[in-house]
Design an enzyme around this catalytic site. Structure first.
Site, PDB file in Angstrom:
ATOM      1  N   HIS A  83       0.849  -1.200   0.000  1.00 27.99           N
ATOM      2  CA  HIS A  83       0.000   0.000   0.000  1.00 27.99           C
ATOM      3  C   HIS A  83       0.886   1.252   0.000  1.00 27.99           C
ATOM      4  O   HIS A  83       0.686   2.170  -0.796  1.00 27.99           O
ATOM      5  CB  HIS A  83      -0.937   0.008   1.214  1.00 27.99           C
ATOM      6  CG  HIS A  83      -1.512   1.354   1.547  1.00 27.99           C
ATOM      7  ND1 HIS A  83      -2.522   1.937   0.803  1.00 27.99           N
ATOM      8  CD2 HIS A  83      -1.207   2.249   2.527  1.00 27.99           C
ATOM      9  CE1 HIS A  83      -2.810   3.131   1.319  1.00 27.99           C
ATOM     10  NE2 HIS A  83      -2.025   3.351   2.362  1.00 27.99           N
ATOM     11  N   ASP A 112       6.345  21.390 -26.855  1.00 25.27           N
ATOM     12  CA  ASP A 112       6.274  20.048 -26.261  1.00 25.27           C
ATOM     13  C   ASP A 112       7.348  19.978 -25.185  1.00 25.27           C
ATOM     14  O   ASP A 112       8.034  20.965 -24.927  1.00 25.27           O
ATOM     15  CB  ASP A 112       6.527  18.968 -27.329  1.00 25.27           C
ATOM     16  CG  ASP A 112       5.949  17.607 -26.941  1.00 25.27           C
ATOM     17  OD1 ASP A 112       5.133  17.068 -27.699  1.00 25.27           O
ATOM     18  OD2 ASP A 112       6.309  17.071 -25.872  1.00 25.27           O
ATOM     19  N   TRP A 148       7.043  -0.161   3.894  1.00 22.38           N
ATOM     20  CA  TRP A 148       7.500   0.515   2.660  1.00 22.38           C
ATOM     21  C   TRP A 148       8.886   1.117   2.855  1.00 22.38           C
ATOM     22  O   TRP A 148       9.590   1.411   1.895  1.00 22.38           O
ATOM     23  CB  TRP A 148       6.491   1.567   2.190  1.00 22.38           C
ATOM     24  CG  TRP A 148       6.586   2.907   2.863  1.00 22.38           C
ATOM     25  CD1 TRP A 148       5.956   3.289   4.008  1.00 22.38           C
ATOM     26  CD2 TRP A 148       7.329   4.053   2.418  1.00 22.38           C
ATOM     27  NE1 TRP A 148       6.277   4.587   4.315  1.00 22.38           N
ATOM     28  CE2 TRP A 148       7.114   5.084   3.363  1.00 22.38           C
ATOM     29  CE3 TRP A 148       8.155   4.310   1.312  1.00 22.38           C
ATOM     30  CZ2 TRP A 148       7.696   6.355   3.246  1.00 22.38           C
ATOM     31  CZ3 TRP A 148       8.741   5.575   1.202  1.00 22.38           C
ATOM     32  CH2 TRP A 148       8.505   6.584   2.166  1.00 22.38           C
ATOM     33  N   SER A 176      12.596   5.831 -14.060  1.00 23.66           N
ATOM     34  CA  SER A 176      11.499   6.615 -14.633  1.00 23.66           C
ATOM     35  C   SER A 176      11.482   8.027 -14.048  1.00 23.66           C
ATOM     36  O   SER A 176      11.370   9.017 -14.785  1.00 23.66           O
ATOM     37  CB  SER A 176      10.167   5.910 -14.355  1.00 23.66           C
ATOM     38  OG  SER A 176       9.089   6.769 -14.635  1.00 23.66           O
ATOM     39  N   SER A 177      11.616   8.125 -12.710  1.00 21.44           N
ATOM     40  CA  SER A 177      11.586   9.436 -12.054  1.00 21.44           C
ATOM     41  C   SER A 177      12.730  10.325 -12.519  1.00 21.44           C
ATOM     42  O   SER A 177      12.547  11.517 -12.761  1.00 21.44           O
ATOM     43  CB  SER A 177      11.687   9.274 -10.531  1.00 21.44           C
ATOM     44  OG  SER A 177      10.505   8.728 -10.032  1.00 21.44           O
ATOM     45  N   HIS A 260      13.404  11.848   3.231  1.00 22.61           N
ATOM     46  CA  HIS A 260      12.816  13.133   3.610  1.00 22.61           C
ATOM     47  C   HIS A 260      12.635  14.086   2.432  1.00 22.61           C
ATOM     48  O   HIS A 260      11.550  14.636   2.258  1.00 22.61           O
ATOM     49  CB  HIS A 260      13.489  13.816   4.802  1.00 22.61           C
ATOM     50  CG  HIS A 260      12.485  14.721   5.421  1.00 22.61           C
ATOM     51  ND1 HIS A 260      11.507  14.261   6.266  1.00 22.61           N
ATOM     52  CD2 HIS A 260      12.182  16.005   5.178  1.00 22.61           C
ATOM     53  CE1 HIS A 260      10.668  15.245   6.536  1.00 22.61           C
ATOM     54  NE2 HIS A 260      11.058  16.317   5.885  1.00 22.61           N
ATOM     55  N   GLU A 262      12.112  13.132  -0.422  1.00 26.19           N
ATOM     56  CA  GLU A 262      11.028  12.475  -1.165  1.00 26.19           C
ATOM     57  C   GLU A 262       9.654  12.984  -0.740  1.00 26.19           C
ATOM     58  O   GLU A 262       8.778  13.198  -1.577  1.00 26.19           O
ATOM     59  CB  GLU A 262      11.131  10.962  -0.963  1.00 26.19           C
ATOM     60  CG  GLU A 262       9.901  10.164  -1.354  1.00 26.19           C
ATOM     61  CD  GLU A 262       9.580  10.217  -2.834  1.00 26.19           C
ATOM     62  OE1 GLU A 262       8.388  10.084  -3.182  1.00 26.19           O
ATOM     63  OE2 GLU A 262      10.500  10.387  -3.640  1.00 26.19           O
ATOM     64  N   TYR A 264       8.959  15.864   0.304  1.00 24.74           N
ATOM     65  CA  TYR A 264       8.784  17.200  -0.276  1.00 24.74           C
ATOM     66  C   TYR A 264       8.569  17.121  -1.779  1.00 24.74           C
ATOM     67  O   TYR A 264       7.873  17.957  -2.354  1.00 24.74           O
ATOM     68  CB  TYR A 264       9.956  18.111   0.110  1.00 24.74           C
ATOM     69  CG  TYR A 264       9.843  18.494   1.561  1.00 24.74           C
ATOM     70  CD1 TYR A 264       8.923  19.463   1.967  1.00 24.74           C
ATOM     71  CD2 TYR A 264      10.572  17.832   2.540  1.00 24.74           C
ATOM     72  CE1 TYR A 264       8.752  19.777   3.300  1.00 24.74           C
ATOM     73  CE2 TYR A 264      10.407  18.142   3.886  1.00 24.74           C
ATOM     74  CZ  TYR A 264       9.493  19.112   4.259  1.00 24.74           C
ATOM     75  OH  TYR A 264       9.303  19.410   5.575  1.00 24.74           O
ATOM     76  N   SER A 275      -1.307  27.273  -5.620  1.00 26.73           N
ATOM     77  CA  SER A 275      -0.951  28.662  -5.959  1.00 26.73           C
ATOM     78  C   SER A 275      -1.522  29.082  -7.310  1.00 26.73           C
ATOM     79  O   SER A 275      -1.507  30.261  -7.652  1.00 26.73           O
ATOM     80  CB  SER A 275       0.569  28.830  -5.987  1.00 26.73           C
ATOM     81  OG  SER A 275       1.122  28.443  -4.762  1.00 26.73           O
ATOM     82  N   HIS A 309      15.262  13.235  11.862  1.00 28.58           N
ATOM     83  CA  HIS A 309      14.122  13.377  12.784  1.00 28.58           C
ATOM     84  C   HIS A 309      13.237  12.127  12.745  1.00 28.58           C
ATOM     85  O   HIS A 309      12.362  11.967  13.587  1.00 28.58           O
ATOM     86  CB  HIS A 309      13.313  14.648  12.512  1.00 28.58           C
ATOM     87  CG  HIS A 309      12.610  14.698  11.198  1.00 28.58           C
ATOM     88  ND1 HIS A 309      12.341  15.873  10.558  1.00 28.58           N
ATOM     89  CD2 HIS A 309      12.109  13.740  10.387  1.00 28.58           C
ATOM     90  CE1 HIS A 309      11.713  15.632   9.419  1.00 28.58           C
ATOM     91  NE2 HIS A 309      11.555  14.339   9.303  1.00 28.58           N
ATOM     92  N   HIS A 310      13.478  11.246  11.760  1.00 31.07           N
ATOM     93  CA  HIS A 310      12.784   9.950  11.741  1.00 31.07           C
ATOM     94  C   HIS A 310      13.469   8.958  12.679  1.00 31.07           C
ATOM     95  O   HIS A 310      13.024   7.821  12.796  1.00 31.07           O
ATOM     96  CB  HIS A 310      12.794   9.366  10.324  1.00 31.07           C
ATOM     97  CG  HIS A 310      12.069  10.209   9.319  1.00 31.07           C
ATOM     98  ND1 HIS A 310      10.741  10.031   9.014  1.00 31.07           N
ATOM     99  CD2 HIS A 310      12.488  11.244   8.547  1.00 31.07           C
ATOM    100  CE1 HIS A 310      10.377  10.924   8.102  1.00 31.07           C
ATOM    101  NE2 HIS A 310      11.415  11.671   7.806  1.00 31.07           N
ATOM    102  N   THR A 335       7.190  26.967   4.968  1.00 32.72           N
ATOM    103  CA  THR A 335       5.865  26.374   4.732  1.00 32.72           C
ATOM    104  C   THR A 335       4.783  27.308   5.263  1.00 32.72           C
ATOM    105  O   THR A 335       3.745  27.523   4.627  1.00 32.72           O
ATOM    106  CB  THR A 335       5.770  24.997   5.421  1.00 32.72           C
ATOM    107  OG1 THR A 335       6.962  24.262   5.136  1.00 32.72           O
ATOM    108  CG2 THR A 335       4.578  24.223   4.912  1.00 32.72           C
ATOM    109  N   LYS A 338       4.090  30.142   2.906  1.00 31.03           N
ATOM    110  CA  LYS A 338       3.203  29.782   1.801  1.00 31.03           C
ATOM    111  C   LYS A 338       1.738  29.817   2.238  1.00 31.03           C
ATOM    112  O   LYS A 338       0.884  30.371   1.539  1.00 31.03           O
ATOM    113  CB  LYS A 338       3.561  28.395   1.264  1.00 31.03           C
ATOM    114  CG  LYS A 338       4.967  28.323   0.705  1.00 31.03           C
ATOM    115  CD  LYS A 338       5.303  26.939   0.210  1.00 31.03           C
ATOM    116  CE  LYS A 338       5.045  26.794  -1.259  1.00 31.03           C
ATOM    117  NZ  LYS A 338       5.864  27.624  -2.111  1.00 31.03           N
ATOM    118  N   ARG A 457       1.760   1.401  15.350  1.00 33.17           N
ATOM    119  CA  ARG A 457       1.359   1.295  13.948  1.00 33.17           C
ATOM    120  C   ARG A 457       1.853  -0.025  13.352  1.00 33.17           C
ATOM    121  O   ARG A 457       2.668  -0.721  13.948  1.00 33.17           O
ATOM    122  CB  ARG A 457       1.931   2.471  13.157  1.00 33.17           C
ATOM    123  CG  ARG A 457       3.435   2.517  13.125  1.00 33.17           C
ATOM    124  CD  ARG A 457       3.956   3.847  12.634  1.00 33.17           C
ATOM    125  NE  ARG A 457       4.222   3.830  11.208  1.00 33.17           N
ATOM    126  CZ  ARG A 457       5.140   4.587  10.597  1.00 33.17           C
ATOM    127  NH1 ARG A 457       5.874   5.426  11.292  1.00 33.17           N
ATOM    128  NH2 ARG A 457       5.313   4.528   9.302  1.00 33.17           N
TER     129      ARG A 457
END
Length: 532
Positions: A83, A112, A148, A176-177, A260, A262, A264, A275, A309-310, A335, A338, A457
């Site tokens: 998931h 293009d 994951w 791909s990315s 991290h 990722e 963002y 925006s 921080h993880h 943040t 914004k 969790r």
């Protein structure tokens, strides 16, 4: 060009004219048209969103009441793992890439994307990556069951042979990315229309440019992490095995140094979408355009120095904990800038509440809530309590579901009329919005409470005192999942036809959606697409 190759090219061109453009399956397999590829990405991400959502509903069905009832705990772990992987790499990222493909060339006045063949390839390897990942679920021993984040030694010593399939799938997604990101950067840097200076770029283009740099910086780190997992498992290395001189905590450092930035990558394009939408329906220019650009850039830079921080509970030195705590609190400042700018844009605007605006407002409120719980998690001593509880699950789902996913829905409703030439059913779309909004909060808000009360969790069973809240959460989960079928219905009804979209789609907004979305002088997109 020699005369013979020139002649061959002319013959080929003549042959193309003779047979007309490719149709049917060939059109989609070989297309180099940014709009077609954008549509492919978006439809693929919708499919993955539904598959990943199905897995989430399996998780919530198992947790509806305490005790093990529906699925085996090992299968439950497979569901949580796949998931997460599908939602991150298969739903959110391809959706934003699809939006970039569709909108970036138009917004900068380019014909293009810069590298159309690579664009085609970067899409068509994705279905194979996810086919490999999903196929692993049907193999002996089942799919990956290590979360994951695939922490070692769960993914090395204690996993079965699906690890190889998982690693291969992740490598293909990464390729791909990276190709998509290179394409975005080259397009924006080299193909802007004359007069389209950097500080005239629409904010969606800015956010994607910055996201693309993040992708190129961190995808190779992920590739390194999965390669080390692969060699630890199959080739006798000991990167993460203490018995061989390795360190399992090093895995976490490498993973989160990718992970991290990722997160963002999954939210910056959302900021660009919001925006674009908020000024249109507020009938005002975006407040503080330059500060938005600088805030986005600061978020991207700071995202590289907050990864640990993880890892507050891994026993790092106090100085390290303090550094990562303060760095994480610092990243909430741009943040906040914004959010302030979006609210200031709406302030005294002539607001109308079309569906894209409803999703945008919901995004601002609920994403901010997710930001606040993130700020709580940044506080080291508090994180000792919250770590690995449902509080963390609540936090990142507020950021990613009511954040990234809501912004993707807002974008779809905002641009669908431009993409298809038809208006969608406003009534069905509003039903979709309100059902999603109510159910998503029933689903994720109570998770804060069970998390603070200590429910861990990724566990298929739980203590009796959490039963009532979990039943409520599961009901919200099923309601949210089923509400998305309305979205599918709205989108496909719109693609199929119906009421023609006017030249200025958001006519109440005085057709300002392009001029207002940025200070840029482009009107290449204001006529409706021709509909056969």
């Amino acid at each position: 060009m020699t005369s013979s190759t020139q002649q061959a090219a002319l013959d080929q061109e003549h042959e193309h004219d003779h047979h007309g453009p490719a149709t049917g399956i060939k059109r989609w397999l070989f297309t180099t048209n940014h709009k077609d590829i954008g549509s492919l990405y978006l439809l693929f991400s919708l499919l993955m969103f539904l598959i990943g959502g199905g897995m989430a509903m399996v998780i919530r069905a198992e947790l509806f009441q305490p005790g093990l009832q529906l699925v085996d705990p090992h299968f439950f772990n497979q569901m949580t793992t796949v998931h997460g992987l599908i939602m991150v790499f298969g739903a959110v990222m391809p959706a934003f890439t699809g939006l970039a493909n569709w909108m970036v060339p138009m917004m900068i006045g380019a014909p293009d994307m810069a590298l159309p063949r690579m664009n085609n390839w970067s899409f068509w390897i994705l279905p194979f990556a996810f086919l490999i990942l999903l196929a692993s679920l049907f193999m002996e021993g089942g799919g990956p069951a290590f979360g994951w984040t695939f922490y070692a030694p769960l993914s090395t010593t204690y996993s079965n042979d699906n690890t190889a399939l998982f690693v291969f799938a992740v490598h293909i997604m990464g390729v791909s990315s990276i190709m998509g990101a290179i394409n975005v950067i080259v397009t924006i840097v080299n193909m802007r229309a004359p007069g389209m200076t950097w500080m005239k770029l629409p904010l969606f283009v800015w956010t994607w440019l910055i996201t693309a740099f993040l992708l190129i910086a961190v995808m190779p780190v992920l590739a390194g992490a999965v390669t080390m997992v692969l060699t630890d498992k199959y080739f006798g290395t000991s990167f993460f095995d203490a018995a061989g001189g390795g360190d399992p905590v090093m895995f976490q450092h490498i993973f989160w140094f990718f992970g991290h930035p990722e997160v963002y990558i999954m939210i910056l394009p959302a900021f660009g979408v919001i925006s674009t939408i908020v000024p249109t329906f507020s009938r005002k220019k975006l407040f503080g355009y330059a500060s938005m650009v600088y805030a986005t850039s600061s978020i991207a830079l700071l995202s590289f120095i907050v990864w640990a921080h993880h890892m507050f509970t891994t026993g790092m030195p106090l100085a390290g904990e303090l550094f990562f705590m303060y760095a994480t609190m610092l990243i909430s400042v741009p943040t906040g800038v914004k959010v302030f700018n979006w609210v200031a844009t709406m302030w005294r605007g002539s607001i109308s509440f079309e569906v894209p605006m409803l999703f945008a407002i919901a995004f601002i409120v609920l994403f901010t809530l997710g930001g606040f719980s993130g700020l709580m998690l940044a506080i080291t001593p508090a994180d000792f309590q919250y770590h690995d509880t449902y509080f963390v699950v609540a936090h990142f789902h507020y950021v990613l579901v009511t954040g990234a996913v809501f912004s993707i829905m807002a974008a779809a409703y905002y641009w669908l009329p431009k993409w298809t030439g038809y208006m969608y059913s406003e009534t069905l779309a509003k039903w979709h919005f309100w059902l999603s909004l109510i159910s998503v909060n029933i689903l994720f808000f109570p998770m804060h409470f069970v998390g603070l009360a200590g429910m861990p969790r990724r566990i298929p069973d739980y203590a009796l005192q959490f039963a009532d809240f979990n039943a409520l959460i599961s009901i919200g989960g099923f309601a949210f999942g089923l509400s998305q079928l309305l979205f599918v219905a709205v989108v496909f009804k719109c693609i199929a036809g119906g009421q023609r979209a006017p030249a200025k789609v958001w006519d109440g907004a005085e057709g300002l959606e392009w001029e207002v979305a940025s200070p840029a002088p482009y009107h290449t997109f204001s006529t409706p697409p021709e509909v056969k």
